[in-house]
Design a protein around this motif. Structure first.
Motif, mmCIF file in Angstrom:
data_model
loop_
_atom_site.group_PDB
_atom_site.id
_atom_site.type_symbol
_atom_site.label_atom_id
_atom_site.label_comp_id
_atom_site.label_asym_id
_atom_site.label_seq_id
_atom_site.Cartn_x
_atom_site.Cartn_y
_atom_site.Cartn_z
ATOM 1 N N ASP A 110 0.835 -1.202 0.000
ATOM 2 C CA ASP A 110 0.000 0.000 0.000
ATOM 3 C C ASP A 110 0.868 1.248 0.000
ATOM 4 O O ASP A 110 1.835 1.339 0.757
ATOM 5 N N VAL A 111 0.494 2.190 -0.844
ATOM 6 C CA VAL A 111 1.156 3.493 -0.902
ATOM 7 C C VAL A 111 0.092 4.560 -0.657
ATOM 8 O O VAL A 111 -0.977 4.518 -1.281
ATOM 9 N N THR A 112 0.363 5.473 0.246
ATOM 10 C CA THR A 112 -0.563 6.560 0.537
ATOM 11 C C THR A 112 -0.073 7.835 -0.133
ATOM 12 O O THR A 112 1.059 8.272 0.103
ATOM 13 N N LEU A 113 -0.934 8.437 -0.974
ATOM 14 C CA LEU A 113 -0.603 9.670 -1.675
ATOM 15 C C LEU A 113 -1.340 10.842 -1.039
ATOM 16 O O LEU A 113 -2.558 10.781 -0.815
ATOM 17 N N THR A 114 -0.577 11.900 -0.761
ATOM 18 C CA THR A 114 -1.161 13.100 -0.175
ATOM 19 C C THR A 114 -0.681 14.317 -0.949
ATOM 20 O O THR A 114 0.519 14.449 -1.220
ATOM 21 N N THR A 129 -2.479 0.604 -4.439
ATOM 22 C CA THR A 129 -1.715 -0.635 -4.263
ATOM 23 C C THR A 129 -0.758 -0.836 -5.431
ATOM 24 O O THR A 129 -1.153 -0.731 -6.599
ATOM 25 N N VAL A 130 0.506 -1.112 -5.103
ATOM 26 C CA VAL A 130 1.493 -1.446 -6.132
ATOM 27 C C VAL A 130 1.927 -2.889 -5.924
ATOM 28 O O VAL A 130 1.797 -3.443 -4.825
ATOM 29 N N HIS A 131 2.439 -3.497 -6.971
ATOM 30 C CA HIS A 131 2.933 -4.878 -6.887
ATOM 31 C C HIS A 131 4.244 -4.941 -7.676
ATOM 32 O O HIS A 131 4.249 -5.308 -8.851
ATOM 33 N N PRO A 132 5.347 -4.549 -7.045
ATOM 34 C CA PRO A 132 6.635 -4.502 -7.761
ATOM 35 C C PRO A 132 7.019 -5.862 -8.331
ATOM 36 O O PRO A 132 6.648 -6.913 -7.792
ATOM 37 N N ASN A 133 7.772 -5.838 -9.430
ATOM 38 C CA ASN A 133 8.379 -7.062 -9.930
ATOM 39 C C ASN A 133 9.514 -7.468 -8.994
ATOM 40 O O ASN A 133 9.928 -6.694 -8.129
ATOM 41 N N THR A 134 10.036 -8.663 -9.167
ATOM 42 C CA THR A 134 11.065 -9.187 -8.272
ATOM 43 C C THR A 134 12.245 -8.226 -8.170
ATOM 44 O O THR A 134 12.820 -7.824 -9.188
#
Length: 414
Positions: A110-114, A129-134
């Motif tokens: 989870d990333v919170t943007l303000t 929500t982000v899902h980085p690659n390996t």
């Protein structure tokens, strides 16, 4: 092979010093960016909208639409990259993208943007929500291989993306009875290959793991290896074995200076006479028949680093005979080639300047590298020898003269 994730307080303290808790970054730099309040407008800004995510290895680009306001200063992204480290990334109002990176795994975060106004007033938070690659450190870890070496272990790994990583060796400490950090090797080279020495030839528990600039850790591969025995040969037993094909000596820098223990640039070393042509070589005895493990060479330092007569490509030939006969050796021959009483033990190339600068334009770090000496490892298939011949093929200065300050020879006397 057994795998673990943690080892000791000592290791943990070291890793804590590596972590950067808050790194400011964005896709587009805005020089002079200032977060101090520059407005008296206390109006609460609107939120970012139309959010999109593009994942990459260990991170993600988050794009968005800014609210319609001239009072916006930046967008703040807050997120956790692992179970102990949080980060903040700020992106100015000049761009519509914020980069979040340093994530420990390929999973949802989870990333919170303000949105923050020029009066330092924050908007309502928006969660994405982000899902980085390996992450790259995890891609490198499966390529790590640790094997026995003379006096220690050799570590290989592949880093095709040339990312900044640390390969960490741990070894069992007899005092603490725990795996403690024994060596830290930081690099961004595409091929990682190096040795760690100083261990007796007894079964020893070693481990290796990979870390990145954010303090993330891979799992640890544990192995028990027995380093091959080696010892430094006694230089007092070295002797000149002058041969007709050997180079003339220049400036009084006779061959025995090559094992007098002096590596500074102000003492004498071995120096051939200019203008005498090839072969450029010197021959000496090491006093005892030895299975060689490596030879450490100190080239001429200071202003001569990677320059003048310092060897660039060279071969070490050896002989086990009591009085080997002289022979003119070729400038090029595969390792293992036998000519007369002499065997090509290995062909070597001195490493390029660590700085990446061209020879002749090297810096203080390159000079320090030369002053430290460089190990050249012989293959285990090389036969035991009692005499050595250094045959220089070419030098950094591309001339017909060669010079060295010192050699130290290691191996297993027979």
């Amino acid at each position: 092979m057994k795998k673990i994730n943690r080892f000791s307080t000592k290791t943990t303290l070291w890793l804590a010093s590596l972590v950067l808790v808050c790194i400011i970054g964005s896709c587009k730099k805005n020089e002079g960016f200032n977060t101090e309040p520059v407005s008296t407008d206390k109006t609460k800004p609107g939120v970012v909208t139309n959010i999109a995510v593009k994942n990459f290895n260990g991170g993600a680009y988050i794009t968005y639409d800014l609210p319609n306001s001239d009072n916006i200063l930046y967008v703040l992204a807050r997120y956790n990259i692992n179970d102990k480290t949080s980060r903040e990334t700020k992106s100015s109002y000049y761009t519509d993208t914020v980069t979040v990176d340093g994530f420990a795994a390929a999973k949802d975060y989870d990333v919170t943007l303000t949105v923050v106004s020029r009066a330092n007033v924050s908007s309502d938070p928006v969660k994405v929500t982000v899902h980085p690659n390996t992450p790259f450190y995890k891609l490198i870890k499966p390529t790590v291989n640790i094997t026995t070496d003379f006096g220690g272990v050799h570590i290989n790994a592949l880093n095709p993306n040339r990312k900044e990583v640390g390969v960490i060796l741990v070894a069992l400490d007899k005092t603490t009875e725990a795996l403690e950090v024994a060596d830290q090797h930081y690099t961004n080279t595409d091929t990682i290959s190096y040795s760690v020495r100083g261990y007796p030839s007894v079964p020893t528990k070693f481990g290796v793991y990979v870390t990145d600039q954010f303090g993330n850790l891979s799992d640890t591969t544990i192995v028990t290896l027995t380093p091959l025995f080696e010892t430094q040969l006694d230089k007092s037993k070295f002797s000149v074995y002058r041969q007709a094909s050997d180079s003339e000596i220049g400036y009084g820098w006779n061959l025995p200076y090559l094992w007098d223990g002096k590596t500074d640039g102000y003492s004498n070393g071995w120096h051939t006479q200019p203008g005498t042509g090839k072969p450029i070589q010197g021959t000496f005895g090491i006093g005892v028949l030895t299975q060689l493990s490596r030879i450490k060479i100190w080239e001429r330092p200071l202003e001569y680093a990677f320059f003048h007569g310092n060897p660039k490509n060279f071969t070490i030939w050896g002989s086990a005979k009591e009085s080997p006969a002289d022979v003119v050796l070729p400038q090029s021959a595969p390792a293992g080639t036998v000519i007369g009483d002499w065997t090509n033990l290995s062909n070597f190339r001195y490493p390029n300047p660590p700085s990446g600068l061209q020879p002749g334009f090297t810096n203080a770090a390159d000079e320090k590298f030369v002053e430290a000496g460089v190990d050249f490892v012989f293959p285990t298939s090389a036969p035991p020898v009692k005499y050595l011949r250094i045959l220089v093929h070419d030098t950094w200065g591309k001339g017909d003269v060669a010079h060295l300050m010192e050699v130290t020879v290691y191996g297993k006397p027979q």
